[in-house]
Write an enzyme that holds these catalytic residues in place. Sequence first.
Site, PDB file in Angstrom:
ATOM      1  N   GLY A  81      -0.946   7.763  -6.141  1.00  0.00           N
ATOM      2  CA  GLY A  81      -1.000   6.310  -6.066  1.00  0.00           C
ATOM      3  C   GLY A  81      -2.358   5.876  -5.569  1.00  0.00           C
ATOM      4  CG  HIS A 103       2.185   9.232  11.396  1.00  0.00           C
ATOM      5  ND1 HIS A 103       3.517   9.121  11.063  1.00  0.00           N
ATOM      6  CD2 HIS A 103       1.508   8.511  10.458  1.00  0.00           C
ATOM      7  CE1 HIS A 103       3.647   8.379   9.969  1.00  0.00           C
ATOM      8  NE2 HIS A 103       2.442   7.991   9.591  1.00  0.00           N
ATOM      9  NE  ARG A 150       6.428   7.352   6.230  1.00  0.00           N
ATOM     10  CZ  ARG A 150       5.298   6.657   6.210  1.00  0.00           C
ATOM     11  NH1 ARG A 150       4.134   7.291   6.173  1.00  0.00           N
ATOM     12  NH2 ARG A 150       5.318   5.344   6.208  1.00  0.00           N
ATOM     13  N   GLY A 208       4.125   3.386   3.371  1.00  0.00           N
ATOM     14  CA  GLY A 208       5.503   3.795   3.171  1.00  0.00           C
ATOM     15  C   GLY A 208       6.473   2.725   3.632  1.00  0.00           C
TER      16      GLY A 208
END
Length: 316
Positions: A146, A275, A228, A72
């Site tokens: 993706g 995360h 996210r 990201g």
Amino acid sequence: MTPDVWLPIPPDDIEGLPEGLNYRYWNGAEDFPADPAQCAFYVVPYMKPPGLGQRPLPEMGNVEVVQTLSAGTDHVEPGMRHLRPGVLLCNARGVHEASTGELTLTLILASLRGVPDFVRAQDRGEWLGGFRPALADKNVLIVGYGSIGAAIEDRLAPFELARVARVARSERTTARGKVHPLTELPTMLPEADVVIVSTPLTEATRHLVDADFLARMKDGALLVNVARGAVVDTKALLAELETGRITAALDVTDPEPLPREHPLWRAPGVLISPHVGGPTSAFLPRAKRLLVDQLRRYVNREPLRNVILTTGATRA
């Protein structure tokens, strides 16, 4: 003048860096390693607070390339407005697919098979048996197809799924089958037992997983977010979790880090990891290979990989 390259990995630790560049090490220290105005290629420090990576950008009047080591780029894009037109922003496609794919499978299997309950029972010295859902025979929907979405499907392949469906911004066909456009998402959600979110965070995907999205998920479905935190409307998710109708496995949250007293910690049916989709032993060798390849291309004036946007132009 020899161009400066700022690296968050010590240059001596990266084998194969091309000659003809002046390498500076900066991983977020208070003091810059040199005058930011001399930096031509800036590699943003990895896994640092969002504002830290943007800090030198206003002074980088001659930078040509900003390279992240994350998939990201939302944590860097606000700072790109300080730069002159024509600066390239590149992401780390190819670096995090293996690690994020592994964690996605871990979250799915742990959630379905009740591993968090087993861990808590072990702490109590309790033998906790019973039937649990299997991943086999499930319908899985990947939202955001993706390179990471494709890597997740690669790792799902041996699990005897009933079906894998794919959704992305635009329709296309891959070796594994059709990728449906986002416009078809509402009709696909009710069929999925597991919904995996791996889309980038953009203005179009912020709160993509809202109350309507969640309401369309079937009873008993599992939501997995490895994208996210802000792709999911946390308030709407909490409302669904409190009913017990769906469950969730989240590697990212909004806000992040999640405050100690946040109700999401205690919501029923939720598994949270902090995360950790990217930072594993697989990260560093892949990050180094990416940097060597990109810098060789830069030196040879060849097209760079993974260009996300060019300042003053339309997003890639």
